[in-house]
Design a protein around this motif. Sequence first.
Motif, mmCIF file in Angstrom:
data_model
loop_
_atom_site.group_PDB
_atom_site.id
_atom_site.type_symbol
_atom_site.label_atom_id
_atom_site.label_comp_id
_atom_site.label_asym_id
_atom_site.label_seq_id
_atom_site.Cartn_x
_atom_site.Cartn_y
_atom_site.Cartn_z
ATOM 1 N N ASP A 1 19.604 50.075 41.376
ATOM 2 C CA ASP A 1 18.759 50.866 40.078
ATOM 3 C C ASP A 1 17.895 50.089 39.176
ATOM 4 O OD1 ASP A 1 19.966 53.337 41.048
ATOM 5 O OD2 ASP A 1 21.890 52.798 39.990
ATOM 6 N N GLY A 2 17.925 48.874 39.269
ATOM 7 C CA GLY A 2 17.107 47.831 38.499
ATOM 8 C C GLY A 2 17.760 47.372 37.243
ATOM 9 N N GLY A 3 19.026 47.691 37.337
ATOM 10 C CA GLY A 3 20.004 47.084 36.189
ATOM 11 C C GLY A 3 20.113 45.661 36.557
ATOM 12 N N ILE A 4 19.973 44.866 35.279
ATOM 13 C CA ILE A 4 20.048 43.433 35.477
ATOM 14 C C ILE A 4 21.480 43.086 35.104
ATOM 15 C CG2 ILE A 4 19.582 41.193 34.169
ATOM 16 C CD1 ILE A 4 16.859 42.879 33.562
ATOM 17 N N LEU A 5 22.348 42.153 35.928
ATOM 18 C CA LEU A 5 23.580 41.522 35.920
ATOM 19 C C LEU A 5 23.547 40.106 35.578
ATOM 20 C CD1 LEU A 5 25.045 43.948 38.538
ATOM 21 C CD2 LEU A 5 25.302 44.393 36.162
ATOM 22 N N ILE B 1 20.754 39.536 27.105
ATOM 23 C CA ILE B 1 21.301 40.551 28.318
ATOM 24 C C ILE B 1 22.850 40.719 27.978
ATOM 25 C CG2 ILE B 1 21.931 40.502 30.858
ATOM 26 C CD1 ILE B 1 19.432 38.694 31.070
ATOM 27 N N LEU B 2 23.572 39.589 27.632
ATOM 28 C CA LEU B 2 25.020 39.831 27.400
ATOM 29 C C LEU B 2 25.168 40.983 26.295
ATOM 30 C CD1 LEU B 2 27.999 38.985 27.665
ATOM 31 C CD2 LEU B 2 27.574 37.207 26.001
ATOM 32 N N MET B 3 24.486 40.655 25.222
ATOM 33 C CA MET B 3 24.746 41.636 23.997
ATOM 34 C C MET B 3 24.330 43.222 24.407
ATOM 35 S SD MET B 3 23.378 39.048 21.040
ATOM 36 C CE MET B 3 23.635 40.139 19.654
ATOM 37 N N VAL C 1 8.611 38.259 34.331
ATOM 38 C CA VAL C 1 8.474 37.088 34.821
ATOM 39 C C VAL C 1 9.533 36.294 34.618
ATOM 40 C CG1 VAL C 1 7.358 34.797 34.587
ATOM 41 C CG2 VAL C 1 5.816 36.946 34.576
ATOM 42 N N ALA C 2 10.380 36.256 33.556
ATOM 43 C CA ALA C 2 11.312 35.510 33.215
ATOM 44 C C ALA C 2 12.493 35.828 34.161
ATOM 45 C CB ALA C 2 11.800 35.717 31.629
ATOM 46 N N MET C 3 12.603 37.309 34.224
ATOM 47 C CA MET C 3 14.014 37.871 35.061
ATOM 48 C C MET C 3 13.614 37.473 36.666
ATOM 49 S SD MET C 3 15.817 39.220 32.908
ATOM 50 C CE MET C 3 15.003 38.124 31.797
ATOM 51 N N LYS C 4 12.463 37.124 37.043
ATOM 52 C CA LYS C 4 12.208 36.741 38.341
ATOM 53 C C LYS C 4 12.690 35.377 38.639
ATOM 54 C CE LYS C 4 8.574 36.176 42.000
ATOM 55 N NZ LYS C 4 8.519 34.881 42.208
ATOM 56 N N SER C 5 12.213 34.587 37.426
ATOM 57 C CA SER C 5 12.846 33.261 37.587
ATOM 58 C C SER C 5 14.405 32.917 37.452
ATOM 59 C CB SER C 5 12.170 32.588 36.279
ATOM 60 O OG SER C 5 12.646 31.024 36.121
ATOM 61 N N PHE C 6 14.727 33.758 36.708
ATOM 62 C CA PHE C 6 16.347 33.788 36.271
ATOM 63 C C PHE C 6 17.109 34.363 37.722
ATOM 64 C CE2 PHE C 6 16.097 34.728 31.689
ATOM 65 C CZ PHE C 6 16.093 33.501 31.456
ATOM 66 N N ARG C 7 16.508 35.314 38.455
ATOM 67 C CA ARG C 7 17.184 35.519 39.734
ATOM 68 C C ARG C 7 16.864 34.523 40.874
ATOM 69 N NH1 ARG C 7 14.258 40.029 39.607
ATOM 70 N NH2 ARG C 7 12.580 39.357 41.195
ATOM 71 N N LYS D 1 27.484 31.993 36.623
ATOM 72 C CA LYS D 1 26.408 31.017 35.906
ATOM 73 C C LYS D 1 25.721 31.501 34.693
ATOM 74 C CE LYS D 1 22.529 28.010 37.289
ATOM 75 N NZ LYS D 1 21.687 27.467 38.688
ATOM 76 N N GLY D 2 25.086 32.720 34.779
ATOM 77 C CA GLY D 2 24.212 33.216 33.713
ATOM 78 C C GLY D 2 25.280 33.706 32.309
ATOM 79 N N LEU D 3 26.352 34.128 32.899
ATOM 80 C CA LEU D 3 27.413 34.738 31.784
ATOM 81 C C LEU D 3 28.072 33.598 31.213
ATOM 82 C CD1 LEU D 3 28.990 37.039 30.731
ATOM 83 C CD2 LEU D 3 30.618 36.685 32.508
ATOM 84 N N ALA D 4 28.428 32.471 31.834
ATOM 85 C CA ALA D 4 28.798 31.362 31.272
ATOM 86 C C ALA D 4 27.987 30.536 30.112
ATOM 87 C CB ALA D 4 28.914 30.075 32.146
ATOM 88 N N ILE D 5 26.711 30.654 30.239
ATOM 89 C CA ILE D 5 25.742 30.072 29.271
ATOM 90 C C ILE D 5 25.484 31.413 28.188
ATOM 91 C CG2 ILE D 5 23.152 29.944 28.935
ATOM 92 C CD1 ILE D 5 23.374 28.639 31.620
ATOM 93 N N ALA D 6 25.393 32.525 28.474
ATOM 94 C CA ALA D 6 25.503 33.719 27.677
ATOM 95 C C ALA D 6 26.505 33.610 26.671
ATOM 96 C CB ALA D 6 25.202 35.010 28.365
ATOM 97 N N GLU D 7 27.859 33.601 27.298
ATOM 98 C CA GLU D 7 28.935 33.492 26.250
ATOM 99 C C GLU D 7 29.056 32.366 25.322
ATOM 100 O OE1 GLU D 7 32.026 33.930 29.255
ATOM 101 O OE2 GLU D 7 32.056 36.294 28.769
#
Length: 124
Positions: A58-62, A14-16, A42-48, A66-72
């Motif tokens: 608009d359905g964009g994933i942000l 997602i970050l990339m 399914v994964a996005m529902k769980s992450f949300r 918390k998620g950004l810290a792991i992604a970075e």
Amino acid sequence: MKIKESAENYLEAILMLKSKNGNVRSIDIANYLNFTKPSVSVAMKSFREEGYITVDADGGILLTEKGLAIAEKMFERHQIIAKALMALGVDEETAYEDSCKIEHDISSLSFEKIKEHLTKHNIF
């Protein structure tokens, strides 16, 4: 709580994709990771539900903070380990493939020592 390797891969993707395209949709993640759209949904529902992402009108994933810290963290590990492998003579494609595997299992101590060594020797 330790997050699973697959979740780390999703968040890094997602970050990339956000960096590359500006907007991220489930189909972009599915195409990037070569997963099915239902698996990604399914994964996005769980992450949300777990607070790693939000979805805009608009359905964009942000990524959340918390998620950004792991992604970075995963992105940094991926890049630095790949640079270390290339410095040892591994070709770029193999270095990035291998770094994707190593980044999830390497200890924080070992990673920091690799990073310190590369910095000390101006390798990156």
